[in-house]
Design an enzyme around this catalytic site. Sequence first.
Site, PDB file in Angstrom:
ATOM      1  N   LYS A 155       0.735  -1.375  -0.109  1.00  0.00           N
ATOM      2  CA  LYS A 155      -0.115  -0.005  -0.216  1.00  0.00           C
ATOM      3  C   LYS A 155       0.984   1.054   0.042  1.00  0.00           C
ATOM      4  CE  LYS A 155      -1.465   1.460   3.912  1.00  0.00           C
ATOM      5  NZ  LYS A 155      -1.508   1.643   5.428  1.00  0.00           N
ATOM      6  N   HIS A 185      -1.464  -6.253   5.485  1.00  0.00           N
ATOM      7  CA  HIS A 185      -0.661  -7.167   6.331  1.00  0.00           C
ATOM      8  C   HIS A 185      -1.698  -7.608   7.559  1.00  0.00           C
ATOM      9  CE1 HIS A 185       0.060  -3.511   8.629  1.00  0.00           C
ATOM     10  NE2 HIS A 185       0.319  -4.086   9.701  1.00  0.00           N
ATOM     11  N   GLU A 223      -3.999   3.076  18.288  1.00  0.00           N
ATOM     12  CA  GLU A 223      -2.250   3.330  18.403  1.00  0.00           C
ATOM     13  C   GLU A 223      -1.972   4.443  19.370  1.00  0.00           C
ATOM     14  OE1 GLU A 223      -0.023   1.995  14.448  1.00  0.00           O
ATOM     15  OE2 GLU A 223      -1.813   3.522  13.941  1.00  0.00           O
ATOM     16  N   HIS A 247      -6.969  -1.737   6.417  1.00  0.00           N
ATOM     17  CA  HIS A 247      -7.120  -2.703   7.424  1.00  0.00           C
ATOM     18  C   HIS A 247      -8.634  -2.987   8.119  1.00  0.00           C
ATOM     19  CE1 HIS A 247      -2.954  -2.464   6.868  1.00  0.00           C
ATOM     20  NE2 HIS A 247      -2.751  -1.275   7.589  1.00  0.00           N
ATOM     21  N   LYS A 347      -4.412   7.643  15.819  1.00  0.00           N
ATOM     22  CA  LYS A 347      -3.009   7.583  16.265  1.00  0.00           C
ATOM     23  C   LYS A 347      -3.092   8.821  17.817  1.00  0.00           C
ATOM     24  CE  LYS A 347      -0.816   6.555  12.570  1.00  0.00           C
ATOM     25  NZ  LYS A 347      -0.050   5.230  12.330  1.00  0.00           N
TER      26      LYS A 347
HETATM   27  C1  BG6 Z   1       0.132   0.426   8.565  1.00  0.00           C
HETATM   28  C2  BG6 Z   1      -0.271   2.133   8.569  1.00  0.00           C
HETATM   29  O1  BG6 Z   1      -0.394   0.114   7.381  1.00  0.00           O
HETATM   30  O2  BG6 Z   1      -0.349  -0.171   9.554  1.00  0.00           O
HETATM   31  C3  BG6 Z   1       0.406   2.578   9.966  1.00  0.00           C
HETATM   32  O3  BG6 Z   1       0.406   2.680   7.238  1.00  0.00           O
HETATM   33  C4  BG6 Z   1       0.022   1.908  10.925  1.00  0.00           C
HETATM   34  O4  BG6 Z   1       0.201   4.076   9.965  1.00  0.00           O
HETATM   35  C5  BG6 Z   1       0.243   0.383  10.879  1.00  0.00           C
HETATM   36  O5  BG6 Z   1       0.729   2.386  12.273  1.00  0.00           O
HETATM   37  C6  BG6 Z   1      -0.288  -0.362  12.065  1.00  0.00           C
HETATM   38  O6  BG6 Z   1       0.110  -1.993  11.970  1.00  0.00           O
HETATM   39  P1  BG6 Z   1       0.342  -2.668  13.239  1.00  0.00           P
HETATM   40  O7  BG6 Z   1       0.670  -3.942  12.391  1.00  0.00           O
HETATM   41  O8  BG6 Z   1       1.450  -2.257  13.894  1.00  0.00           O
HETATM   42  O9  BG6 Z   1      -1.020  -2.801  13.914  1.00  0.00           O
END
Ligand code: BG6
Length: 511
Positions: A155, A185, A223, A247, A347
Amino acid sequence: MKEKKLAAANIVIFGGKGDLAWRKLIPAFYHLFIGGFLPDKFAIYGVHYEKMKEKDYELHLLEGINEFSRTGKADKKQWAKFVESVFYFEGDFTAEDTYRRMSDRLAANDKAWRVRAVRVFYYSVAPRFIEPISLWLATFHLASDTNNDRIVVEKPFGNDLPTARELNKLLTNHFKEKQIYRIDHYLGKETVQNLMAFRFANIVYESIWNNNFIEHVQITVAENIGVGSRGNYYEQAGALRDMIQNHLLQLLCVTAMEPPVTLEAEDVRSKKVDVLKAIRPFTKKDISQQVIRGQYGEGKLNGKKQRGYRQEKNVNPKSNTETFVAMKLFIDNWRWKNVPFYLRTGKCLAKTTSLIVIQFKQVPHSLFSSKVMSDTRPNQLITSIQPEMETTLLFHAKEPGVQLRIRPVEMDFTYKENYDTPVPEAYETLLLEVLEGDATLFMRADQVEEAWRVVTPILEAWKKPPAPRFPNYEPGSWGPKAADDLIKPEGCTWTLLPENGPAKTSTKKAK
Ligand code: BG6
């Protein structure tokens, strides 16, 4: 994890010295290697434009492993064996010469290995390089074996619906759809995969997994960090593009999809697309009432000073980019008619946590007086994707004693208590799937486009005045107050995983 091993693989990472390769890709390949999942014959090429000695590249990668690997510092012997097959490949992504040399190198490997190896081309690059790389790979017929050659695209996959369509067109001009692996992911996370098992390997949930029994669903991906050094990227993205479009909508798909006919990639992905297609389009009125955006200001996070988003590096001091989104949506199909789905992400929130909460309806008629049962919250099924990795069912039970007292209790399933096996990182699972040629956990072109169809009207509406009143939430909080108000009409609050005692939520008595 798979048991069958491949014969041989050539893996090319465009962006081989970038952050993703350093933190995620190389550590993931290293773990696949020590787990015995990589083929006996393999080569990994990290492509980057700078001059660099092989030894320095190895040291750089080792630093990444030592810092980010889930198993701590690299094992010296294993590492030495692994890097025998990892190479630095100096090359400009846009220059013909890069691909000429690459073609020779990959052909030489095939010859030495006496097999046409699987080829994986990983695009860990800025979007502007996708076109030239694809063009050159096609010109040199580097990925011409459509059964064995694969392209992995990170992405952002487009910026809105029209740009995502263009990108799909560009890629499918050069490669077959089955060769294209669009990564999200979150789909590789252990707990997300487990949701499929949870829903479709058990009989007990299916009969209640619908609008007859479910009152609403919450999906939170919070987050506890700011945008850090990613201001440049984030300014163009914002939380809607960065998290919701991919996501959170993918988590929604796994939660809401119908059972697939088989676990074949096409069957599973078609059921997910159906969910996205059924999401009720947002009208302007819906956007103003059902979508909340926020941006963090200055304050304290985890006891330390936290800059406001507008003060972050490479961020416009008057930026209107959102760092928080909460929204309410509906899926117009038989299963989910009139069940609100609440999504939120942001965030600098109070905690890093990703949760899916299924809130059930109240019992149709309560036998127990408020004296007996003072807490009438409905049953909830809470799945923590991360960091806790557990599923909790909240229900009511009688307290022991001669008097009748009923209160909520929890039943927990946790990874920690149930398994000794280490949990692989999402990238390990996903990279192995690419090597095996299984696209189930990757986004098909129509999935990406449908997800953009959902969010593009919001992006359009937000371009127009009035400008948002940012910043509107403090670091360490749960976002703007409007996000709490969004869910209040349901008589609820956003739910968190119970820490000590029953879930921290409240709800009005059902009307
Ligand atoms: C990424 C985003 O795809 O996913 C980030 O660009 C984000 O901003 C991250 O922090 C979160 O991934 P995970 O696996 O840490 O929850």
